[in-house]
Design an enzyme around this catalytic site. Structure first.
Site, PDB file in Angstrom:
ATOM      1  N   PRO A  10       0.785  -1.240   0.000  1.00 27.16           N
ATOM      2  CA  PRO A  10       0.000   0.000   0.000  1.00 27.16           C
ATOM      3  C   PRO A  10       0.813   1.284   0.000  1.00 27.16           C
ATOM      4  CG  PRO A  10       0.077  -0.911   2.197  1.00 27.16           C
ATOM      5  CD  PRO A  10       0.762  -1.913   1.313  1.00 27.16           C
ATOM      6  N   ASP A  33       4.115   1.406 -11.455  1.00 26.12           N
ATOM      7  CA  ASP A  33       2.804   2.050 -11.508  1.00 26.12           C
ATOM      8  C   ASP A  33       2.779   3.327 -10.682  1.00 26.12           C
ATOM      9  OD1 ASP A  33       1.663   0.279 -13.222  1.00 26.12           O
ATOM     10  OD2 ASP A  33       0.587  -0.881 -11.704  1.00 26.12           O
ATOM     11  N   LYS A  55      -0.932   5.018 -14.334  1.00 25.17           N
ATOM     12  CA  LYS A  55      -2.238   5.348 -14.885  1.00 25.17           C
ATOM     13  C   LYS A  55      -3.039   6.103 -13.833  1.00 25.17           C
ATOM     14  CE  LYS A  55      -2.712   1.072 -17.626  1.00 25.17           C
ATOM     15  NZ  LYS A  55      -1.845   0.133 -16.898  1.00 25.17           N
ATOM     16  N   GLY A  86       1.355  -1.373  -7.403  1.00 26.24           N
ATOM     17  CA  GLY A  86       0.855  -1.071  -6.070  1.00 26.24           C
ATOM     18  C   GLY A  86      -0.037  -2.175  -5.538  1.00 26.24           C
ATOM     19  N   ASP A  88      -1.431  -5.576  -4.426  1.00 31.40           N
ATOM     20  CA  ASP A  88      -1.178  -6.944  -4.871  1.00 31.40           C
ATOM     21  C   ASP A  88      -1.456  -7.027  -6.371  1.00 31.40           C
ATOM     22  OD1 ASP A  88      -0.976 -10.018  -4.025  1.00 31.40           O
ATOM     23  OD2 ASP A  88      -2.576  -9.789  -5.503  1.00 31.40           O
ATOM     24  N   MET A 162     -11.057 -21.975   5.978  1.00 30.14           N
ATOM     25  CA  MET A 162     -11.527 -22.937   6.997  1.00 30.14           C
ATOM     26  C   MET A 162     -12.851 -23.585   6.583  1.00 30.14           C
ATOM     27  SD  MET A 162     -10.550 -20.670  10.392  1.00 30.14           S
ATOM     28  CE  MET A 162     -11.370 -19.196   9.784  1.00 30.14           C
ATOM     29  N   GLY A 192      -1.177 -23.857   0.980  1.00 27.81           N
ATOM     30  CA  GLY A 192      -0.722 -22.874   0.007  1.00 27.81           C
ATOM     31  C   GLY A 192       0.644 -22.287   0.305  1.00 27.81           C
TER      32      GLY A 192
END
Length: 277
Positions: A10, A33, A55, A86, A88, A162, A192
């Site tokens: 962020p 960006d 942009k 910026g 994710d 979950m 993951g």
């Protein structure tokens, strides 16, 4: 691997991931960006070429297709190319479009997730986005679609944490109460980001059966929506994908080896067994 699509978070440089910092140290070209903060840009090596692809509403230095063509062109030079975005890269960041363009061009790449402003900014301001006493979920929307119009708020990717134990009830509720199509795409990701990660893909009508058949165990993330059908797989091509490597060298003497192994897809566990005096 010489192309990296990196989420810069962020804004605060302290929220840049360790992996992102590792890669930025060896950047040769950075396409960044508008929302990438000055403090993060200051971390880029002085000899790296910086390309502003920012942009803002109604003002684009480069179109999205031009950015994709530029990344592909630069990737063929063999230099370390960083696409710095910026937040994710896969959350309203068009990173998926850029990844697809690289796949179509036959160019390997790495995705480095970033801390998303959708969760981080409220937390930074002392506002939790979930709380057991008040809510049980979170919807994240963009306020406009690619035509600059309000999007269809019902057409969303649904993420469930979950949910393995309740998958049968979850499937029934999504089909009957939410009236989703039985053919809606689903994916389940077990363990993951570590070497034990498994992914199964199915359709909503077969979600519970697939979880049982494949003996999926927690922790697992369930994704429901058409994006679950996309296969922007970059890690599967790495030679040490789904491998765990234990480094036993003395602390402080294995950084280059760790970097090499991580670039090859390995999960690294640093366990020094020798101490030099």
């Amino acid at each position: 691997m010489n192309v990296y699509i990196i989420g810069a978070g962020p804004g605060d440089s302290g929220l840049l991931t360790v992996r992102a910092q590792e890669i930025l140290k060896r950047a040769e070209v950075v396409i960044y960006d508008r929302l990438v903060s000055d403090s993060i840009l200051a971390m880029i090596p002085e000899n790296a070429e910086l390309i502003d692809a920012g942009k803002s509403s109604g003002s684009h230095k480069l179109s999205q297709r031009e950015i994709e063509s530029l990344i592909i062109k630069l990737a063929k030079t063999g230099e370390n190319i960083i696409r710095l975005k910026g937040g994710d890269p896969f959350l309203f960041g068009r990173g998926a479009e850029e990844a697809q363009a690289l796949i179509n061009a036959g160019i390997d790449f790495e995705i480095v997730p970033g801390v998303s402003s959708a969760i981080c900014v409220p937390e930074w301001a002392g506002i939790p986005v979930t709380h057991r006493d008040f809510c049980s979920g979170l919807n994240i929307f963009t306020a406009h679609d690619k035509n600059n119009l309000l999007p269809d708020f019902d057409n969303t990717t649904k993420i469930f944490l979950m949910g393995v134990a309740n998958s049968e009830i979850l499937q029934e509720k999504l089909l009957l109460d939410n009236k989703l199509s039985p053919d809606t795409g689903c994916a389940v990701i077990e363990n993951g980001t570590i070497s034990k990660q498994r992914i199964i893909r199915t359709e909503l009508k077969n979600l519970h059966e697939s979880i049982i058949t494949n003996k999926i165990m927690p922790p697992a993330v369930i994704i429901v929506g058409e994006t679950a059908k996309l296969k922007l797989d970059w890690r599967g091509k790495l030679p040490l994908h789904n491998k765990r490597v234990i480094i036993t060298r003395p602390a402080g003497r294995s950084e280059s080896l760790i970097e090499l192994l991580r670039d090859s897809g390995a999960e690294i566990i640093s366990l020094p067994t020798i101490k030099t005096l």
